[in-house]
Motif scaffolding. Structure first.
Motif, PDB file in Angstrom:
ATOM      1  N   SER A 164       0.829  -1.205   0.000  1.00 39.12           N
ATOM      2  CA  SER A 164       0.000   0.000   0.000  1.00 39.12           C
ATOM      3  C   SER A 164       0.867   1.260   0.000  1.00 39.12           C
ATOM      4  O   SER A 164       1.987   1.272   0.513  1.00 39.12           O
ATOM      5  CB  SER A 164      -0.919   0.012   1.222  1.00 39.12           C
ATOM      6  OG  SER A 164      -1.825  -1.067   1.176  1.00 39.12           O
ATOM      7  N   GLN A 187      -9.811   4.909 -17.392  1.00 38.22           N
ATOM      8  CA  GLN A 187      -9.322   5.115 -16.036  1.00 38.22           C
ATOM      9  C   GLN A 187      -8.015   5.910 -16.000  1.00 38.22           C
ATOM     10  O   GLN A 187      -7.465   6.148 -14.914  1.00 38.22           O
ATOM     11  CB  GLN A 187      -9.105   3.756 -15.338  1.00 38.22           C
ATOM     12  CG  GLN A 187     -10.330   2.863 -15.291  1.00 38.22           C
ATOM     13  CD  GLN A 187     -11.533   3.551 -14.694  1.00 38.22           C
ATOM     14  OE1 GLN A 187     -11.436   4.195 -13.653  1.00 38.22           O
ATOM     15  NE2 GLN A 187     -12.686   3.428 -15.350  1.00 38.22           N
ATOM     16  N   VAL A 198      -3.015   2.821  -3.595  1.00 36.17           N
ATOM     17  CA  VAL A 198      -3.478   3.347  -2.313  1.00 36.17           C
ATOM     18  C   VAL A 198      -3.571   2.223  -1.290  1.00 36.17           C
ATOM     19  O   VAL A 198      -3.010   2.291  -0.198  1.00 36.17           O
ATOM     20  CB  VAL A 198      -4.836   4.059  -2.466  1.00 36.17           C
ATOM     21  CG1 VAL A 198      -5.330   4.580  -1.115  1.00 36.17           C
ATOM     22  CG2 VAL A 198      -4.725   5.188  -3.483  1.00 36.17           C
ATOM     23  N   GLU A 199      -4.306   1.159  -1.649  1.00 40.58           N
ATOM     24  CA  GLU A 199      -4.393  -0.001  -0.763  1.00 40.58           C
ATOM     25  C   GLU A 199      -4.975  -1.192  -1.502  1.00 40.58           C
ATOM     26  O   GLU A 199      -5.686  -1.058  -2.492  1.00 40.58           O
ATOM     27  CB  GLU A 199      -5.243   0.297   0.473  1.00 40.58           C
ATOM     28  CG  GLU A 199      -6.725   0.472   0.185  1.00 40.58           C
ATOM     29  CD  GLU A 199      -7.564   0.530   1.461  1.00 40.58           C
ATOM     30  OE1 GLU A 199      -7.144  -0.061   2.475  1.00 40.58           O
ATOM     31  OE2 GLU A 199      -8.630   1.169   1.425  1.00 40.58           O
ATOM     32  N   ARG A 200      -4.641  -2.362  -1.015  1.00 32.95           N
ATOM     33  CA  ARG A 200      -5.249  -3.606  -1.474  1.00 32.95           C
ATOM     34  C   ARG A 200      -6.252  -4.065  -0.427  1.00 32.95           C
ATOM     35  O   ARG A 200      -5.911  -4.203   0.742  1.00 32.95           O
ATOM     36  CB  ARG A 200      -4.186  -4.692  -1.662  1.00 32.95           C
ATOM     37  CG  ARG A 200      -3.253  -4.462  -2.839  1.00 32.95           C
ATOM     38  CD  ARG A 200      -2.251  -5.581  -2.968  1.00 32.95           C
ATOM     39  NE  ARG A 200      -1.378  -5.651  -1.789  1.00 32.95           N
ATOM     40  CZ  ARG A 200      -0.723  -6.741  -1.405  1.00 32.95           C
ATOM     41  NH1 ARG A 200      -0.869  -7.865  -2.059  1.00 32.95           N
ATOM     42  NH2 ARG A 200       0.066  -6.711  -0.349  1.00 32.95           N
ATOM     43  N   ILE A 206     -10.349  -6.232  -4.231  1.00 33.34           N
ATOM     44  CA  ILE A 206     -10.183  -5.013  -5.021  1.00 33.34           C
ATOM     45  C   ILE A 206      -8.863  -4.334  -4.694  1.00 33.34           C
ATOM     46  O   ILE A 206      -8.228  -4.614  -3.673  1.00 33.34           O
ATOM     47  CB  ILE A 206     -11.329  -4.009  -4.782  1.00 33.34           C
ATOM     48  CG1 ILE A 206     -11.362  -3.577  -3.311  1.00 33.34           C
ATOM     49  CG2 ILE A 206     -12.662  -4.583  -5.229  1.00 33.34           C
ATOM     50  CD1 ILE A 206     -12.340  -2.447  -3.021  1.00 33.34           C
ATOM     51  N   ARG A 208      -7.322  -0.296  -4.768  1.00 33.48           N
ATOM     52  CA  ARG A 208      -7.576   1.129  -4.965  1.00 33.48           C
ATOM     53  C   ARG A 208      -6.287   1.790  -5.423  1.00 33.48           C
ATOM     54  O   ARG A 208      -5.236   1.634  -4.795  1.00 33.48           O
ATOM     55  CB  ARG A 208      -8.071   1.778  -3.669  1.00 33.48           C
ATOM     56  CG  ARG A 208      -9.453   1.330  -3.230  1.00 33.48           C
ATOM     57  CD  ARG A 208      -9.829   1.879  -1.859  1.00 33.48           C
ATOM     58  NE  ARG A 208      -9.636   3.326  -1.808  1.00 33.48           N
ATOM     59  CZ  ARG A 208      -9.046   3.959  -0.787  1.00 33.48           C
ATOM     60  NH1 ARG A 208      -8.544   3.280   0.229  1.00 33.48           N
ATOM     61  NH2 ARG A 208      -8.925   5.280  -0.813  1.00 33.48           N
ATOM     62  N   GLU A 210      -4.457   5.452  -7.402  1.00 33.33           N
ATOM     63  CA  GLU A 210      -4.578   6.875  -7.733  1.00 33.33           C
ATOM     64  C   GLU A 210      -3.760   7.133  -8.994  1.00 33.33           C
ATOM     65  O   GLU A 210      -2.581   6.797  -9.060  1.00 33.33           O
ATOM     66  CB  GLU A 210      -4.048   7.725  -6.580  1.00 33.33           C
ATOM     67  CG  GLU A 210      -4.191   9.218  -6.798  1.00 33.33           C
ATOM     68  CD  GLU A 210      -3.608  10.006  -5.623  1.00 33.33           C
ATOM     69  OE1 GLU A 210      -2.421  10.382  -5.707  1.00 33.33           O
ATOM     70  OE2 GLU A 210      -4.336  10.217  -4.642  1.00 33.33           O
ATOM     71  N   GLU A 215      -8.847   8.911  -8.157  1.00 30.21           N
ATOM     72  CA  GLU A 215      -8.762   7.571  -7.571  1.00 30.21           C
ATOM     73  C   GLU A 215      -9.747   6.644  -8.266  1.00 30.21           C
ATOM     74  O   GLU A 215     -10.861   7.046  -8.612  1.00 30.21           O
ATOM     75  CB  GLU A 215      -9.044   7.626  -6.068  1.00 30.21           C
ATOM     76  CG  GLU A 215      -8.744   6.326  -5.343  1.00 30.21           C
ATOM     77  CD  GLU A 215      -8.855   6.456  -3.842  1.00 30.21           C
ATOM     78  OE1 GLU A 215      -9.694   5.739  -3.251  1.00 30.21           O
ATOM     79  OE2 GLU A 215      -8.108   7.275  -3.256  1.00 30.21           O
ATOM     80  N   THR A 216      -9.329   5.412  -8.465  1.00 30.24           N
ATOM     81  CA  THR A 216     -10.200   4.428  -9.089  1.00 30.24           C
ATOM     82  C   THR A 216     -10.020   3.095  -8.401  1.00 30.24           C
ATOM     83  O   THR A 216      -9.026   2.864  -7.698  1.00 30.24           O
ATOM     84  CB  THR A 216      -9.903   4.295 -10.599  1.00 30.24           C
ATOM     85  OG1 THR A 216     -10.890   3.475 -11.213  1.00 30.24           O
ATOM     86  CG2 THR A 216      -8.532   3.659 -10.835  1.00 30.24           C
ATOM     87  N   VAL A 217     -10.987   2.217  -8.582  1.00 28.46           N
ATOM     88  CA  VAL A 217     -10.956   0.895  -7.968  1.00 28.46           C
ATOM     89  C   VAL A 217     -10.908  -0.157  -9.068  1.00 28.46           C
ATOM     90  O   VAL A 217     -11.688  -0.112 -10.027  1.00 28.46           O
ATOM     91  CB  VAL A 217     -12.199   0.663  -7.082  1.00 28.46           C
ATOM     92  CG1 VAL A 217     -12.217  -0.770  -6.546  1.00 28.46           C
ATOM     93  CG2 VAL A 217     -12.227   1.662  -5.935  1.00 28.46           C
TER      94      VAL A 217
END
Length: 233
Positions: A164, A187, A198-200, A206, A208, A210, A215-217
């Motif tokens: 992350s 995207q 950003v993070e898993r 999912i 996340r 940037e 930001e997108t998923v």
């Protein structure tokens, strides 16, 4: 002289066995220990019947391009691998040429390159290579074989392997279907674009990210098809 059908088969076999080899722990370079491509997998890759594949594999073996063992699969010989790399080189250089000179998008070039790769000579491909400045990769980040069959080394990992808050640079996309490439474009994801994981969220499957200030998923499965290089410290 090789036919378009033979070239399509050796290219498909090379793609299948290369993918299998990347996913294995094999360290030996013995051709006999290399992964074999099954008739069913080849049929799926080319959209033909398994019986048709079996007949062609016998032809490839008779031509010295492959070693085929019924119920086990097929491996390319040295000559078959060399031919496959020549076809791959043509395909990827044509894709890069179409993007660089005719401004086609990365989701448009595959089918065009499929149609053209059997019609161009190695001389023309070498001229295209020089005109483009000897690129190491095509528009999707796939490495382009050099005229001697070698490729530039790669240092990328799946996006899902990053921790992350880690910056990354997108270097290759393994899923090159039209819909997936269009989705990535929407995207803001394209080759050489820098972003941040950003993070898993493993419980939700999912990731996340940037990119470009937004930001997108992504589904973890989709993110695993994005090959990246870690950026920053």
């Amino acid at each position: 002289m090789s036919s378009p059908t033979i070239e399509n088969y050796v290219k498909a076999i090379h793609a299948i066995t290369s993918l299998a080899e990347r996913g294995s722990d094999r360290t030996s370079h013995d051709a006999l220990s290399a992964p074999a491509a099954s008739t069913g997998r080849i049929a799926e890759e080319l959209g033909v019947l398994p019986g048709t594949v079996t007949s062609m594999l016998k032809t490839l073996q008779a031509s010295g391009l492959a070693d085929y063992v019924p119920y086990e699969g097929v491996r390319l010989t040295e000559a078959g691998t060399a031919l496959a790399l020549r076809v791959v080189r043509r395909h990827r250089l044509i894709e890069q040429f179409l993007v660089s000179t005719l401004s086609l998008t990365w989701d448009e070039v595959h089918e065009e390159a499929e149609n053209m790769e059997h019609a161009v000579s190695d001389l023309l491909i070498d001229r295209i290579d020089a005109y483009l400045g000897f690129p190491d990769a095509d528009p999707h980040g796939d490495p382009i074989p050099r005229s001697d069959g070698s490729m530039a080394p790669t240092d990328y990992v799946p996006l899902t392997s990053l921790e992350s808050n880690r910056e990354f640079r997108l270097l290759r996309v393994m899923d090159q279907s039209t819909d997936f490439l269009k989705y990535l474009t929407e995207q803001g994801l394209e080759i050489d674009r820098v972003g941040r994981l950003v993070e898993r969220v493993e419980t939700a499957g999912i990731v996340r990210i940037e990119v470009g200030g937004g930001e997108t998923v992504l589904a973890a499965e989709a993110a695993s098809k994005l090959m990246v290089r870690r950026e920053g410290v």
